[in-house]
Design a protein around this motif. Structure first.
Motif, PDB file in Angstrom:
ATOM      1  N   ASP A 107    -112.310 -75.075 -54.511  1.00  0.00           N
ATOM      2  CA  ASP A 107    -111.187 -75.367 -53.630  1.00  0.00           C
ATOM      3  C   ASP A 107    -111.028 -74.363 -52.509  1.00  0.00           C
ATOM      4  O   ASP A 107    -110.679 -74.706 -51.391  1.00  0.00           O
ATOM      5  CB  ASP A 107    -109.863 -75.316 -54.425  1.00  0.00           C
ATOM      6  CG  ASP A 107    -109.704 -76.477 -55.356  1.00  0.00           C
ATOM      7  OD1 ASP A 107    -110.549 -77.386 -55.314  1.00  0.00           O
ATOM      8  OD2 ASP A 107    -108.731 -76.467 -56.102  1.00  0.00           O
ATOM      9  N   VAL A 108    -111.189 -73.136 -52.883  1.00  0.00           N
ATOM     10  CA  VAL A 108    -110.758 -72.070 -51.984  1.00  0.00           C
ATOM     11  C   VAL A 108    -111.967 -71.354 -51.409  1.00  0.00           C
ATOM     12  O   VAL A 108    -113.072 -71.490 -51.921  1.00  0.00           O
ATOM     13  CB  VAL A 108    -109.866 -71.056 -52.744  1.00  0.00           C
ATOM     14  CG1 VAL A 108    -108.632 -71.752 -53.260  1.00  0.00           C
ATOM     15  CG2 VAL A 108    -110.627 -70.381 -53.861  1.00  0.00           C
ATOM     16  N   PRO A 109    -111.768 -70.629 -50.340  1.00  0.00           N
ATOM     17  CA  PRO A 109    -112.878 -69.867 -49.783  1.00  0.00           C
ATOM     18  C   PRO A 109    -113.514 -68.978 -50.832  1.00  0.00           C
ATOM     19  O   PRO A 109    -112.838 -68.483 -51.727  1.00  0.00           O
ATOM     20  CB  PRO A 109    -112.233 -69.019 -48.685  1.00  0.00           C
ATOM     21  CG  PRO A 109    -111.008 -69.748 -48.320  1.00  0.00           C
ATOM     22  CD  PRO A 109    -110.556 -70.461 -49.544  1.00  0.00           C
ATOM     23  N   TRP A 110    -114.792 -68.760 -50.689  1.00  0.00           N
ATOM     24  CA  TRP A 110    -115.567 -68.048 -51.683  1.00  0.00           C
ATOM     25  C   TRP A 110    -114.958 -66.702 -52.040  1.00  0.00           C
ATOM     26  O   TRP A 110    -114.809 -66.352 -53.210  1.00  0.00           O
ATOM     27  CB  TRP A 110    -117.001 -67.861 -51.174  1.00  0.00           C
ATOM     28  CG  TRP A 110    -117.827 -66.944 -52.016  1.00  0.00           C
ATOM     29  CD1 TRP A 110    -118.180 -65.667 -51.733  1.00  0.00           C
ATOM     30  CD2 TRP A 110    -118.372 -67.228 -53.308  1.00  0.00           C
ATOM     31  NE1 TRP A 110    -118.923 -65.133 -52.757  1.00  0.00           N
ATOM     32  CE2 TRP A 110    -119.060 -66.064 -53.729  1.00  0.00           C
ATOM     33  CE3 TRP A 110    -118.364 -68.341 -54.133  1.00  0.00           C
ATOM     34  CZ2 TRP A 110    -119.726 -65.991 -54.958  1.00  0.00           C
ATOM     35  CZ3 TRP A 110    -119.027 -68.258 -55.339  1.00  0.00           C
ATOM     36  CH2 TRP A 110    -119.702 -67.099 -55.739  1.00  0.00           C
ATOM     37  N   ARG A 111    -114.579 -65.963 -51.016  1.00  0.00           N
ATOM     38  CA  ARG A 111    -114.092 -64.610 -51.296  1.00  0.00           C
ATOM     39  C   ARG A 111    -112.774 -64.631 -52.045  1.00  0.00           C
ATOM     40  O   ARG A 111    -112.488 -63.761 -52.849  1.00  0.00           O
ATOM     41  CB  ARG A 111    -113.947 -63.824 -49.990  1.00  0.00           C
ATOM     42  CG  ARG A 111    -115.294 -63.499 -49.378  1.00  0.00           C
ATOM     43  CD  ARG A 111    -115.319 -62.139 -48.725  1.00  0.00           C
ATOM     44  NE  ARG A 111    -115.313 -61.065 -49.705  1.00  0.00           N
ATOM     45  CZ  ARG A 111    -116.343 -60.303 -49.980  1.00  0.00           C
ATOM     46  NH1 ARG A 111    -117.462 -60.497 -49.357  1.00  0.00           N
ATOM     47  NH2 ARG A 111    -116.255 -59.337 -50.845  1.00  0.00           N
ATOM     48  N   MET A 112    -111.986 -65.638 -51.773  1.00  0.00           N
ATOM     49  CA  MET A 112    -110.728 -65.759 -52.499  1.00  0.00           C
ATOM     50  C   MET A 112    -111.036 -66.044 -53.955  1.00  0.00           C
ATOM     51  O   MET A 112    -110.426 -65.495 -54.860  1.00  0.00           O
ATOM     52  CB  MET A 112    -109.902 -66.894 -51.888  1.00  0.00           C
ATOM     53  CG  MET A 112    -108.581 -67.127 -52.575  1.00  0.00           C
ATOM     54  SD  MET A 112    -107.706 -68.494 -51.769  1.00  0.00           S
ATOM     55  CE  MET A 112    -106.105 -68.307 -52.511  1.00  0.00           C
ATOM     56  N   PHE A 113    -112.013 -66.883 -54.144  1.00  0.00           N
ATOM     57  CA  PHE A 113    -112.429 -67.238 -55.498  1.00  0.00           C
ATOM     58  C   PHE A 113    -112.897 -65.982 -56.238  1.00  0.00           C
ATOM     59  O   PHE A 113    -112.469 -65.700 -57.359  1.00  0.00           O
ATOM     60  CB  PHE A 113    -113.552 -68.274 -55.403  1.00  0.00           C
ATOM     61  CG  PHE A 113    -114.308 -68.507 -56.678  1.00  0.00           C
ATOM     62  CD1 PHE A 113    -113.733 -69.186 -57.746  1.00  0.00           C
ATOM     63  CD2 PHE A 113    -115.610 -68.046 -56.796  1.00  0.00           C
ATOM     64  CE1 PHE A 113    -114.451 -69.400 -58.913  1.00  0.00           C
ATOM     65  CE2 PHE A 113    -116.323 -68.266 -57.965  1.00  0.00           C
ATOM     66  CZ  PHE A 113    -115.754 -68.939 -59.031  1.00  0.00           C
ATOM     67  N   VAL A 114    -113.770 -65.225 -55.592  1.00  0.00           N
ATOM     68  CA  VAL A 114    -114.305 -64.023 -56.232  1.00  0.00           C
ATOM     69  C   VAL A 114    -113.194 -63.052 -56.581  1.00  0.00           C
ATOM     70  O   VAL A 114    -113.241 -62.357 -57.590  1.00  0.00           O
ATOM     71  CB  VAL A 114    -115.347 -63.356 -55.300  1.00  0.00           C
ATOM     72  CG1 VAL A 114    -115.715 -61.981 -55.784  1.00  0.00           C
ATOM     73  CG2 VAL A 114    -116.583 -64.219 -55.205  1.00  0.00           C
ATOM     74  N   GLY A 115    -112.178 -63.032 -55.758  1.00  0.00           N
ATOM     75  CA  GLY A 115    -111.080 -62.107 -55.987  1.00  0.00           C
ATOM     76  C   GLY A 115    -110.175 -62.508 -57.122  1.00  0.00           C
ATOM     77  O   GLY A 115    -109.457 -61.692 -57.678  1.00  0.00           O
ATOM     78  N   SER A 116    -110.181 -63.773 -57.491  1.00  0.00           N
ATOM     79  CA  SER A 116    -109.215 -64.191 -58.496  1.00  0.00           C
ATOM     80  C   SER A 116    -109.839 -64.728 -59.772  1.00  0.00           C
ATOM     81  O   SER A 116    -109.135 -64.993 -60.730  1.00  0.00           O
ATOM     82  CB  SER A 116    -108.278 -65.240 -57.899  1.00  0.00           C
ATOM     83  OG  SER A 116    -109.023 -66.344 -57.419  1.00  0.00           O
ATOM     84  N   VAL A 117    -111.161 -64.858 -59.797  1.00  0.00           N
ATOM     85  CA  VAL A 117    -111.767 -65.458 -60.995  1.00  0.00           C
ATOM     86  C   VAL A 117    -111.866 -64.431 -62.121  1.00  0.00           C
ATOM     87  O   VAL A 117    -112.199 -63.268 -61.916  1.00  0.00           O
ATOM     88  CB  VAL A 117    -113.168 -66.032 -60.650  1.00  0.00           C
ATOM     89  CG1 VAL A 117    -114.093 -64.929 -60.171  1.00  0.00           C
ATOM     90  CG2 VAL A 117    -113.760 -66.744 -61.851  1.00  0.00           C
ATOM     91  N   ARG A 118    -111.565 -64.909 -63.330  1.00  0.00           N
ATOM     92  CA  ARG A 118    -111.691 -64.065 -64.518  1.00  0.00           C
ATOM     93  C   ARG A 118    -112.905 -64.482 -65.319  1.00  0.00           C
ATOM     94  O   ARG A 118    -113.685 -63.670 -65.774  1.00  0.00           O
ATOM     95  CB  ARG A 118    -110.454 -64.190 -65.427  1.00  0.00           C
ATOM     96  CG  ARG A 118    -109.193 -63.543 -64.893  1.00  0.00           C
ATOM     97  CD  ARG A 118    -109.134 -62.087 -65.290  1.00  0.00           C
ATOM     98  NE  ARG A 118    -110.178 -61.321 -64.605  1.00  0.00           N
ATOM     99  CZ  ARG A 118    -110.055 -60.774 -63.433  1.00  0.00           C
ATOM    100  NH1 ARG A 118    -108.956 -60.850 -62.809  1.00  0.00           N
ATOM    101  NH2 ARG A 118    -111.017 -60.138 -62.870  1.00  0.00           N
ATOM    102  N   ARG A 119    -113.055 -65.748 -65.546  1.00  0.00           N
ATOM    103  CA  ARG A 119    -114.230 -66.249 -66.236  1.00  0.00           C
ATOM    104  C   ARG A 119    -114.446 -67.711 -65.887  1.00  0.00           C
ATOM    105  O   ARG A 119    -113.547 -68.382 -65.389  1.00  0.00           O
ATOM    106  CB  ARG A 119    -114.097 -66.099 -67.745  1.00  0.00           C
ATOM    107  CG  ARG A 119    -112.792 -66.660 -68.297  1.00  0.00           C
ATOM    108  CD  ARG A 119    -112.628 -66.250 -69.748  1.00  0.00           C
ATOM    109  NE  ARG A 119    -111.269 -66.487 -70.190  1.00  0.00           N
ATOM    110  CZ  ARG A 119    -110.962 -66.979 -71.380  1.00  0.00           C
ATOM    111  NH1 ARG A 119    -111.913 -67.292 -72.235  1.00  0.00           N
ATOM    112  NH2 ARG A 119    -109.700 -67.155 -71.719  1.00  0.00           N
TER     113      ARG A 119
END
Lengths: 586, 300
Positions: B260-272
């Motif tokens: 859904d979200v920009p890659w960097r946002m994803f990387v910043g919020s993903v836990r697993r």
């Protein structure tokens, strides 16, 4: 050389009177003036008389241009024929926070073209907030055979390919300093482009880049550059690799480590500790990404002469910081993340009596729900322990008027006071009053104040205080503050030394904007965004003050009568011709 | 509307900073990594879920290349996963346009006299350089990793306790290991039907495609091939045409659809990560699922 001789004899022939008046031959005057470095002093000197103006322009080797659009490269080259070093700043500061469109301008290329023709022996180029492409970097690399030092801070538009061109072609390079830029990192192979015969590098800072570099190439480069004194690695360099590099470079004055978190065996730990203990002359330490508390003790022996410690990428806890600071008695400048919390700052106050500069950055600026970070207590603790403090940048979530008043009593010598209470428009959290008295105390007590950033809930009273008391203020940053035009009018009517005024999201309108008509010519620039200024107000300003460039940045879908973002600056080069369509020059 | 889940590549580059779309913190981060050379690539991937982190329908100039693909589903279409920030009292009005509305919100916060979470919704505030923001994204992620991995929900657990678990001869407890890996960008990946999970290094990828490819390599070539495993999981793991869909747990503990979200946002919020059977993905993307059922035709 020949042409300058000719020029001088022409001058003395044409004005016998001045020769009789002045007892110095031009050569002597030039020699004396060549020792003068600060550009402001040089500006003063050039205003004394025609002889001095000429002597100054012939002896100047470094030119500082605070706003690249205030002057054109041709004008610079005409006035200063012997420049070897140029510092240029481009975009308005708020471009750092994404408030300026990407294609706004400040492209270095037209400057480089003129320099290639007029200053073929150019040695140094230092750019801040400029747009620079790979083509420009390559042009730079091949056009200036004597080129020595390149420093890029907060620039954008280039990739690591451009750096490869610099590494390949600049045979005499001593400094490559890449800091906090929007660089398109296409990989680390650029570093391998330094030829095997290349040994002159003294300063290498590539902390900005994220890709892995070829460590073998780096190790060899550091090994053969015997004069290297500044080495700042990027995060991809591991602890083990750091140790191997330091073995070859114990004389480093400034070190930026890579990632400080690799798993180490006991032997590796001891090796690192031993290697670092040899770095006795180190005065600046940075990097320390992902720093693990257990590895920090390896640094202790290297910290005895440390004057600048940059921990702003290391999320340390208060205890870890306290232990580290116990080994840094000579510290003058400290940058930390607010993960150290107030307790960590207490340790600063206890361990660093010589501290002059403190910057506390927020580790998690957007999460208002978690209560952490630093408060007024931490700032107070530092002020009690560090009376020499004169530069502070402090991000916090709460502050009180009383605390700030006490802080400036403890540290009256503030020259730079930048306080950011992160929630816009937040009052004193204990009294619920505006933060007017806090900044009032700052400007009344700190007579040497040059730079001020205000925040929190502020009425026009803050600006009355600033206008009335801040006699040395040069730079003022305002956001989400003020009640009416009166606030801005007070600042423009007072503050005799004001040079840069940047305002966002304040209720200041045309009356305020136009109250500063004469003042803007004595300032470098004015920025106003999301205020109440209209296009008509801007047009009036542009009409009244032809020596100012008045630029309005249009916002898609916004009201056409409102001037959403306004940038006003003095210029002797006239309106710029490279503005993108979204920027209107009035 | 096709309803295929197509990966977004990277950040919302090309987004002009004069856009009035509100930007969450992550928007600022993704803008920071937008580089002119990439802009065309990243916006041209066809219809997908979400847009530049937008919680509004603002599809202005930079989003125009999306327009031709039909309606863009944004976070608003998935009410269960909307960031809690936009639900903060008084702040929702800020979510419409960046700095312009901030002055109004300011008056709101005056009255309430307490923080309303506005700072996360205003462009360029707090004033921190884009470069530093990028680094902070990783730091914040690691800190949350501390709290989550130690299995504690409270916010005031002293972080020092976790650090003590490391000792310098390299032996580490599992939580500390995960802590370290969080710094380095490794996250756990589990796939439905396979008992043993894997870990993938997010920092080794710069886009969803890269990640998807790595995951496909991992699970297609996994040592568990002896078990009943979809050998033809298909290279279309993430476009909705396979039996599986890629989801992730974010730092707030919610399970989200990847992409859904920009890659960097994803990387910043993903836990697993979890490679989930599509049939179980109900409630994550209701509209998506319906059309996906229609779309899916190949047996696994």
């Amino acid at each position: 050389m020949g042409s300058s001789e000719l020029k001088r004899s022409k001058d003395s022939v044409s004005s016998d009177e001045s020769a009789r008046r002045s007892s110095f031959p031009d050569e002597v005057l030039e020699r004396v003036l060549s020792l003068l470095k600060p550009h402001r002093d040089r500006s003063s000197v050039s205003l004394v008389c025609k002889d001095w103006y000429n002597a100054e322009r012939w002896s100047r080797t470094h030119v500082f241009i605070g706003n690249c659009y205030s002057v054109s490269p041709e004008i610079v080259a005409r006035r200063f024929p012997r420049i070897r070093s140029v510092t240029l700043k481009g975009k308005p500061r708020f471009s750092d926070f994404n408030l300026v469109p990407e294609n706004w301008g400040a492209d270095i290329h037209s400057w480089l073209v003129v320099f290639a023709a007029k200053y073929p022996f150019l040695e140094e180029l230092r750019l801040k907030r400029m747009a620079i492409s790979d083509e420009s970097l390559e042009f730079l690399a091949i056009s200036f055979p004597n080129f020595k030092a390149l420093s890029l801070l907060s620039c954008d538009g280039f990739s690591t390919n451009g750096l490869a061109a610099i590494a390949t072609h600049c045979k005499n390079l001593t400094e490559l300093d890449i800091q906090e830029n929007g660089v398109y990192d296409k990989g680390g192979s650029w570093l391998s482009c330094f030829p095997e015969s290349f040994t002159s590098l003294e300063v290498l800072n590539f902390a900005n880049l994220t890709s892995d570099i070829n460590f073998d190439a780096l190790e060899k480069l550091v090994g053969r550059c015997k004069s290297m004194r500044v080495l700042k690695l990027n995060r991809s360099v591991s602890l083990e690799q750091l140790q191997r590099l330091l073995v070859n470079a114990p004389r480093l004055a400034e070190l930026g480590t890579g990632s400080f978190s690799q798993e180490l065996t006991i032997r590796e730990y001891e090796e690192l500790e031993s290697t670092l203990s040899n770095c006795k002359i180190m005065h600046t330490l940075s990097g320390l990404w992902d720093a693990k508390g257990i590895y920090l003790p390896t640094l202790y022996p290297a910290c005895s002469n440390l004057t600048f410690l940059n921990l702003s990428y290391a999320a340390l806890q208060s205890v870890e910081l306290a232990k580290l600071l116990a080994h840094c008695p000579r510290l003058k400048r400290l940058w930390v993340l607010d993960t150290v919390e107030d307790k960590g700052l207490e340790a600063v106050g206890l361990n660093c009596p010589l501290l002059e500069e403190l910057r506390v950055f927020p580790a998690d600026p957007f999460d208002d729900e978690i209560v952490h970070g630093v408060t007024e207590a931490g700032f107070l603790a530092v002020s009690f322990g560090c009376p020499r403090l004169h530069y502070v940048l402090y991000f916090c979530r709460q502050m009180t008027n009383a605390a700030v008043a006490t802080i400036v009593q403890n540290c009256p010598d503030f020259t730079h006071f930048r306080l950011c209470i992160m929630n816009p428009g937040q009052p004193d959290y204990l009294t619920n009053e505006p933060m007017d008295e806090a900044f009032g105390a700052v400007v009344k007590t700190c007579t040497k104040l040059q730079r001020l950033s205000v925040s929190g809930l502020l009425t026009d009273l803050t600006f009355e205080y600033i206008g009335r008391y801040a006699k040395n203020l040069e730079t003022l940053s305002v956001a989400f503050a003020g009640r009416s035009d009166w606030g801005m009018q007070c600042v423009l009517g007072g503050c005799p030394k004001l040079r840069k005024l940047e305002i966002r999201d304040c209720p200041f309108g045309n009356a305020a904007l136009l109250s500063g008509l004469e003042k803007y010519e004595s300032m470098r620039s004015l920025w106003m965004s999301a205020c109440n200024v209209t296009m008509n107000g801007c047009r009036l300003l542009a009409r009244e003050m032809p020596r100012l460039n008045v630029e309005v940045m249009k916002e898609d879908g916004s009201d056409d009568t409102q001037a959403y973002k306004v940038y006003v600056y003095r210029s002797i080069a006239g309106p710029r011709r490279d503005a993108p369509p979204s920027v209107l020059t009035l | 509307m096709e309803g295929r889940l197509v990966l977004l590549g990277g950040g919302s580059s090309g987004v002009s900073t004069t856009e009035s779309a509100v930007l969450s913190k992550v928007e600022v981060v993704s803008e920071a990594c937008s580089y002119p050379a990439e802009s065309e690539l990243e916006l041209g991937l066809g219809l997908s879920l979400g847009g530049g982190g937008g919680s509004t329908g603002n599809t202005k100039a930079a989003n125009s290349s999306w327009g031709e693909c039909g309606r863009i589903l944004t976070a608003k279409d998935f009410p269960s996963v909307v960031s809690h920030r936009t639900n903060n009292g008084g702040s929702s009005s800020v979510a419409v346009s960046g700095t312009k509305r901030a002055a109004e919100t300011e008056s709101v916060s005056h009255d309430s006299g307490s923080p309303t979470g506005v700072s996360s919704q205003v462009v360029g505030w707090p004033p921190i350089r884009a470069y530093r923001m990028n680094s902070l994204v990783n730091q914040a992620k690691a800190q949350r990793g501390d709290e989550l991995e130690s299995g504690i929900g409270e916010k005031d657990k002293p972080k020092d306790a976790l650090k003590k678990k490391l000792d310098y001869n390299g032996k580490q407890t599992s939580s500390a290991t995960v802590n370290e890996k969080a710094y380095l960008g490794f996250v756990k990946v589990n796939m439905d039907g396979i008992p043993i999970g894997r870990k993938v290094d997010l920092n080794a990828h710069s886009s969803y495609e890269g990640l998807a490819q790595a995951l496909e390599d991992m699970f297609l070539r996994s040592a568990n091939s002896a078990e009943k495993e979809p050998l033809t999981m298909a290279s279309k793991l993430l476009d909705g045409s396979s039996e599986f869909v890629l989801t992730y747990e974010d730092k707030e503990g919610d399970w989200m659809l990847v992409g859904d979200v920009p890659w960097r946002m994803f990387v910043g919020s993903v836990r697993r990560l979890r490679i989930m059977r599509t049939s179980e993905a109900n409630g994550l993307a209701p509209r998506f699922n319906e059309s996906n059922d229609r779309q899916r035709s190949k047996p696994i």
